[in-house]
Scaffold this motif. Structure first.
Motif, mmCIF file in Angstrom:
data_model
loop_
_atom_site.group_PDB
_atom_site.id
_atom_site.type_symbol
_atom_site.label_atom_id
_atom_site.label_comp_id
_atom_site.label_asym_id
_atom_site.label_seq_id
_atom_site.Cartn_x
_atom_site.Cartn_y
_atom_site.Cartn_z
ATOM 1 N N ARG A 1 0.904 -1.127 0.128
ATOM 2 C CA ARG A 1 0.006 -0.040 -0.058
ATOM 3 C C ARG A 1 0.827 1.407 -0.158
ATOM 4 O O ARG A 1 0.662 2.274 -0.548
ATOM 5 N N LEU A 2 1.858 1.246 1.030
ATOM 6 C CA LEU A 2 2.996 2.302 0.985
ATOM 7 C C LEU A 2 3.660 2.580 -0.240
ATOM 8 O O LEU A 2 3.512 3.836 -0.658
ATOM 9 N N ASN B 1 2.760 1.907 -3.393
ATOM 10 C CA ASN B 1 1.577 2.557 -4.264
ATOM 11 C C ASN B 1 1.048 3.853 -4.192
ATOM 12 O O ASN B 1 1.040 4.808 -4.860
ATOM 13 N N ILE B 2 1.045 4.344 -2.858
ATOM 14 C CA ILE B 2 0.870 5.606 -2.470
ATOM 15 C C ILE B 2 1.852 6.491 -2.823
ATOM 16 O O ILE B 2 1.447 7.717 -3.336
ATOM 17 N N GLY C 1 1.370 7.608 -6.030
ATOM 18 C CA GLY C 1 0.128 8.339 -6.669
ATOM 19 C C GLY C 1 -0.707 7.189 -7.336
ATOM 20 O O GLY C 1 -1.964 7.537 -7.924
ATOM 21 N N ASP D 1 -3.358 3.865 -7.129
ATOM 22 C CA ASP D 1 -4.513 3.081 -6.192
ATOM 23 C C ASP D 1 -3.721 1.891 -5.479
ATOM 24 O O ASP D 1 -2.714 1.398 -5.927
ATOM 25 N N GLU D 2 -4.136 2.032 -4.182
ATOM 26 C CA GLU D 2 -3.265 1.459 -3.104
ATOM 27 C C GLU D 2 -3.355 -0.323 -3.584
ATOM 28 O O GLU D 2 -2.343 -0.967 -3.222
ATOM 29 N N ILE E 1 -1.785 6.883 7.423
ATOM 30 C CA ILE E 1 -1.551 6.489 6.127
ATOM 31 C C ILE E 1 -2.388 7.719 5.381
ATOM 32 O O ILE E 1 -2.052 8.149 4.225
ATOM 33 N N ASN E 2 -3.594 7.969 5.990
ATOM 34 C CA ASN E 2 -4.382 9.076 5.029
ATOM 35 C C ASN E 2 -3.754 10.255 5.024
ATOM 36 O O ASN E 2 -3.696 10.961 4.057
ATOM 37 N N ARG F 1 -1.317 10.151 2.201
ATOM 38 C CA ARG F 1 -1.685 9.698 0.913
ATOM 39 C C ARG F 1 -2.104 11.494 0.813
ATOM 40 O O ARG F 1 -1.802 11.702 -0.556
ATOM 41 N N GLN F 2 -2.517 12.175 1.392
ATOM 42 C CA GLN F 2 -2.743 13.628 1.053
ATOM 43 C C GLN F 2 -1.511 14.435 0.902
ATOM 44 O O GLN F 2 -1.404 15.348 0.082
ATOM 45 N N LYS G 1 -0.320 13.444 -2.576
ATOM 46 C CA LYS G 1 -1.148 14.080 -3.684
ATOM 47 C C LYS G 1 -0.731 15.333 -3.871
ATOM 48 O O LYS G 1 -0.614 15.869 -5.214
#
Length: 320
Positions: free
Chosen positions: A39-40, A42-43, A46, A48-49, A307-308, A311-312, A315
């Motif tokens: 997941r990390l 992929n984040i 940018g 999809d996880e 994690i959120n 992600r932000q 982005k």
């Protein structure tokens, strides 16, 4: 095109976050052993996880890039190199056309690395997932581990217009792979253990045996005894379920576990510690620490909030 496999490594497979919704038909979820690392990665790109990546075990593959691409390598340090030069993990790395990515082997903590690619890898979806389930010859490339000569397309071409990224991820939300403490919740059949064995479950060390794989980790320890040996009906199991067979040596179910089991369930690994568990190697010892369901949920929620935020933040970097 994408990448060409020139050396496959010990066990390299294409994995995503798994094949959900089919366990009632006997189809395992499978997917990455260390879902957090995937997941990390992929984040960081940018993506999809759940985009498909390559899971490398113990020794990584050698890959030739047929076109330029952006990658991120996470998980255990298998000493990645690009065109013979060491490269950093936990950050986006630009790979030029004809670049060669290679790896060493796990030497210290952890044994699984993840190579994530901008946009993911283009292999067929099988029941909604690209994950390789080798026992069922399903997903990935021909349902098996990568072999020399495999060619894997990218889902997206690189169009970012930049070749350097001077930032990396703060790894504070990834577990310390030197830790050998696994937090668990007591299972529905823990009360069947003899009192001394119940105490041993949380006081003694357990060694991961060589008879361990993506389906389950077999543990070696002082035998755990049941005071109630009545047979059980099979029941649903999940990643991290701790079963106790008749020989008294526990088994922890891993990513490729079956969908049901008939052994007593004496514990369940908290989701927060599944990434750490996935990185442990045969011969290493672990100890269990009991926590409550509420504690496990709090720890997981706290990590998801981190994690959120990551992600932000990523982005914003790609938008700037």
């Amino acid at each position: 095109m994408g990448i060409s496999v020139t050396k496959p490594g010990l066990l390299s497979t294409i994995q995503d976050l798994g094949r959900w919704g089919f366990q009632r038909y006997g189809v395992p979820v499978s997917g990455a052993m260390d879902r957090l690392a995937l997941r990390l990665g992929n984040i960081l790109l940018g993506n999809d996880e759940a985009d498909a990546a390559i899971e490398c075990t113990w020794t990584g593959p050698s890959l030739r890039f047929d076109r330029e691409q952006l990658i991120a390598i996470t998980g255990a340090n298998l000493f990645p190199k690009l065109n013979g030069e060491e490269i950093a993990m936990w950050k986006p790395i630009y790979v030029p056309k004809d670049g060669v990515l290679s790896f060493g082997k796990a030497e210290t903590d952890g044994c699984r690395a993840y190579i994530c690619f901008y946009g993911g890898l283009d292999v067929p979806l099988v029941l909604g997932s690209r994950a390789t389930y080798m026992n069922g010859k399903m997903g990935g490339v021909n349902g098996q581990a990568l072999v020399k000569g495999d060619q894997i397309p990218f889902l997206k071409s690189l169009e970012l217009g930049q070749s350097t990224f001077n930032w990396s991820m703060d790894c504070s939300l990834y577990p310390n792979l030197a830790s050998r403490r696994i937090r668990i919740m007591a299972g529905p059949h823990a009360d069947r253990l003899e009192s001394e064995s119940l105490s041993d479950l949380f006081s003694q060390a357990f060694e991961i045996s060589n008879a361990s794989d993506r389906m389950g980790y077999r543990l070696k320890s002082k035998v755990l005894d049941l005071r109630d040996k009545r047979e059980l009906l099979s029941s649903g199991v999940t990643y991290g379920t701790i079963q106790l067979p008749a020989d008294g040596q526990p088994i922890i179910l891993m990513a490729d576990h079956g969908t049901t089991g008939g052994y007593p369930i004496i514990g369940q690994v908290a989701s927060i510690d599944l990434p750490l568990l996935a990185q442990l190697k045969p011969g290493e010892q672990i100890r269990f620490e009991e926590i409550s369901m509420q504690q496990a949920q709090h720890l997981l929620l706290e990590r998801e909030q981190q994690i959120n935020r990551l992600r932000q933040g990523v982005k914003l970097k790609y938008e700037s």
